[in-house]
Write a protein that holds these residues in place. Structure first.
Motif, PDB file in Angstrom:
ATOM      1  N   VAL A 149       0.960  -1.144  -0.095  1.00 51.05           N
ATOM      2  CA  VAL A 149      -0.050  -0.155   0.003  1.00 51.05           C
ATOM      3  C   VAL A 149       0.916   1.091  -0.096  1.00 51.05           C
ATOM      4  N   LEU A 150       0.659   2.007  -1.203  1.00 55.82           N
ATOM      5  CA  LEU A 150       1.259   3.302  -0.979  1.00 55.82           C
ATOM      6  C   LEU A 150       0.156   4.537  -0.496  1.00 55.82           C
ATOM      7  N   LEU A 151       0.589   5.085   0.674  1.00 56.28           N
ATOM      8  CA  LEU A 151      -0.488   5.657   1.514  1.00 56.28           C
ATOM      9  C   LEU A 151      -0.131   7.146   1.977  1.00 56.28           C
ATOM     10  N   ASP A 152      -0.857   8.069   1.285  1.00 57.63           N
ATOM     11  CA  ASP A 152      -0.469   9.796   1.564  1.00 57.63           C
ATOM     12  C   ASP A 152      -0.837   9.757   3.152  1.00 57.63           C
ATOM     13  N   VAL A 153       0.054  10.588   3.640  1.00 60.46           N
ATOM     14  CA  VAL A 153      -0.274  10.888   4.936  1.00 60.46           C
ATOM     15  C   VAL A 153      -1.427  11.870   5.090  1.00 60.46           C
TER      16      VAL A 153
END
Length: 232
Positions: A53-57
């Protein structure tokens, strides 16, 4: 980046970045699901199984990326998570790691760097086969073939980074590792990474492998030098 197609969840409220990542990762042969907010991320993770998962803060109003990461871990979803943040701040990176993330990338980032992070995470998550060989140290048992760990009779629910950190320490009990060595052991390299992130992972791991605050530490801090596994 990988010989086998991956299933990747991209969570970012910036449409141009979502489109760029979807296109670029798609050209590498991977299947990408891209969503813009926390609800979409949680629904997708409940519905499908992802390799990373690539997850933006920062996700705008409502829950942020750290909240999403925390909720996934509460659901016992141990998928490797790489946080994406535009904030050039150690504090934001630490918040993501404390929420259960495995790594982070600061925007703007090059796609080569992101590839390297994903490749390192997946290389480790895929693991190396060790047959039925078990590691045993002071009540801890690590099964490297199944990527499972137990403390006595209790199964430990470890994230990708926690498992790799424990594996490294248990393979060489008593050996002192500095932060750079542990970064390389977990991700295969130490490029782009803040060595102090290791301290966060050690903190989380200790909460799972230590009996209580008064018992001798299984993971020992050597001030100014690094960490080692106590016991034999």
């Amino acid at each position: 980046m990988s010989h086998a197609p991956l299933s990747i969840l991209v969570v970012d409220d910036e449409a141009p970045l979502r489109e760029t990542l979807t296109r670029s990762l798609g050209l590498d042969g991977h299947h990408v699901i891209a969503v813009a907010d926390a609800r979409g991320a949680l629904d997708a993770a409940a519905r499908d199984r992802f390799d990373v998962v690539l997850l933006d803060v920062a996700l705008g109003a409502g829950l942020d990326g750290c909240d999403v990461c925390r909720k996934l871990r509460e659901r016992r979803n141990l998928v490797p998570i790489i946080m994406l943040t535009a904030r050039d701040s150690e504090a934001d990176a630490v918040l993501g790691l404390e929420a259960g993330a495995d790594d982070y990338v600061t925007k703007p980032f090059g796609f080569a760097e992101l590839r390297s992070r994903i490749r390192a995470v997946l290389r480790r998550a895929g693991g190396h086969r060790y047959g039925d060989e078990l590691l045993r140290v002071d009540g801890l048992v690590l099964d490297r073939a199944r990527r499972e760990a137990r403390l006595g009779e209790r199964a430990l629910e470890l994230t990708f980074s926690e498992y790799e950190l424990l594996r490294c320490l248990m393979e060489r009990p008593g050996q002192l590792f500095n932060r750079q060595e542990l970064l390389r052991a977990i991700w295969g390299d130490s490029a782009y990474r803040d060595p102090r992130g290791i301290d966060v992972h050690v903190h989380h791991l200790r909460e799972k492998v230590e009996d209580d605050a008064t018992s001798p530490r299984r993971i020992v801090t050597v001030r100014g030098a690094g960490y080692r596994m106590n016991g034999s």
